[in-house]
Design a protein around this motif. Structure first.
Motif, mmCIF file in Angstrom:
data_model
loop_
_atom_site.group_PDB
_atom_site.id
_atom_site.type_symbol
_atom_site.label_atom_id
_atom_site.label_comp_id
_atom_site.label_asym_id
_atom_site.label_seq_id
_atom_site.Cartn_x
_atom_site.Cartn_y
_atom_site.Cartn_z
ATOM 1 N N SER A 79 101.115 69.928 -6.406
ATOM 2 C CA SER A 79 99.981 70.805 -6.140
ATOM 3 C C SER A 79 100.453 72.244 -5.964
ATOM 4 C CB SER A 79 99.220 70.340 -4.904
ATOM 5 O OG SER A 79 100.084 70.302 -3.784
ATOM 6 N N ARG A 80 101.665 72.374 -5.432
ATOM 7 C CA ARG A 80 102.255 73.702 -5.270
ATOM 8 C C ARG A 80 103.734 73.613 -5.602
ATOM 9 N NH1 ARG A 80 99.644 77.439 -1.927
ATOM 10 N NH2 ARG A 80 97.728 76.673 -0.967
ATOM 11 N N ASN A 84 91.356 77.197 -4.228
ATOM 12 C CA ASN A 84 92.622 76.505 -4.486
ATOM 13 C C ASN A 84 92.428 75.066 -4.945
ATOM 14 O OD1 ASN A 84 94.363 78.710 -3.735
ATOM 15 N ND2 ASN A 84 93.661 78.342 -1.654
ATOM 16 N N THR A 86 97.626 73.278 -10.029
ATOM 17 C CA THR A 86 98.977 73.471 -9.513
ATOM 18 C C THR A 86 99.229 74.964 -9.343
ATOM 19 O OG1 THR A 86 99.864 71.492 -10.582
ATOM 20 C CG2 THR A 86 101.444 73.216 -9.996
ATOM 21 N N ARG A 87 99.588 75.341 -8.129
ATOM 22 C CA ARG A 87 99.901 76.744 -7.851
ATOM 23 C C ARG A 87 101.390 76.955 -8.067
ATOM 24 N NH1 ARG A 87 96.949 80.936 -7.737
ATOM 25 N NH2 ARG A 87 95.454 79.907 -6.368
#
Lengths: 116, 115
Positions: free
Chosen positions: A9-10, B41, A111-112
């Motif tokens: 996700s990150r 986000n 996804t960051r």
């Protein structure tokens, strides 16, 4: 139904390294998967379209050698950002189009990516 | 070719008030139309879609949209806004018929709900 997951996700990486992002359709088979990039407070920009077992089709201006896409199965596609640079930092979102519900794309959570 | 115009990048409504988010499209063939919602986000969640049949479509969370061919519009409405509706909303179009179903997105409308 129609759940799409993304992993990680990150992610934070150093400049020059490669990062792989996975996109999975959890409860359906996806004949086509799409990869998008979203800049802050902007809409989604389609990067590429991939069909299972075929080479991805990239949009104009997207570097094929930098953004490697593999769609090896009906439930998994991967995006690899090679030799990442700070300007590659962004929110990457995948979507999947199912075998049966062909008119609708279902999106992953995104996804960051932060490149230092 | 397709295009989508969302009027108003930011819309504010009071809690309990009507929500109206505008979307106009351009398409050379009959379109399929979609509304997606994005929370901060997070990815996009499908609210509703129009492909064929009834022009008034109902979606999740009390939202609905009406396809008006003559006006080339697909506006999203909800009778009574809730605080949880605060998010970014995207209208999208894809050409009907066989194809890759690539979506063309509008620029998005950020909905704020005032208590």
């Amino acid at each position: 139904g129609a759940v799409v997951s993304q992993h990680p996700s990150r992610v934070i990486c150093k400049s020059g390294t490669s990062v792989k992002i996975e996109c999975r359709s959890l409860d359906f088979q996806a004949t086509t998967m799409f990869w998008y990039r979203q800049f802050p407070k902007k809409s989604l920009m389609l990067m590429a379209t991939s069909n299972e077992g075929s080479k991805a089709t990239y949009e104009q201006g997207v570097e094929k050698d930098k953004f490697l896409i593999n769609h090896a199965s009906l439930t998994l596609s991967t995006l690899t950002v090679t030799s990442a640079h700070p300007e590659d930092s962004s929110f990457y979102i995948c979507s999947a189009r199912g075998v049966y519900s062909t008119d609708t794309q279902y999106f992953g959570p995104g996804t960051r990516l932060t490149v230092l | 070719a397709q295009s989508v115009t969302q009027l108003g990048s930011h819309v504010s409504v009071s809690e309990g008030a009507l929500v109206l988010l505008r979307c106009n499209y351009s398409s050379s063939v009959p379109p399929y139309l979609f509304w997606y919602v994005q929370y901060p986000n997070q990815g996009l969640q499908l609210l509703l879609k129009y492909t064929t049949g009834a022009t008034l479509v109902k979606g999740i969370n009390g939202f609905e949209a009406e396809f008006k061919k003559s006006e080339t519009s697909f506006h999203l409405t909800k009778p009574s806004a809730h605080m949880s509706d605060a998010a970014e909303y995207f209208c999208a179009v894809t050409p009907s018929g066989a194809g890759s179903y690539q979506l063309t997105f509008g620029k998005g409308t950020k909905l704020s709900v005032i208590p």
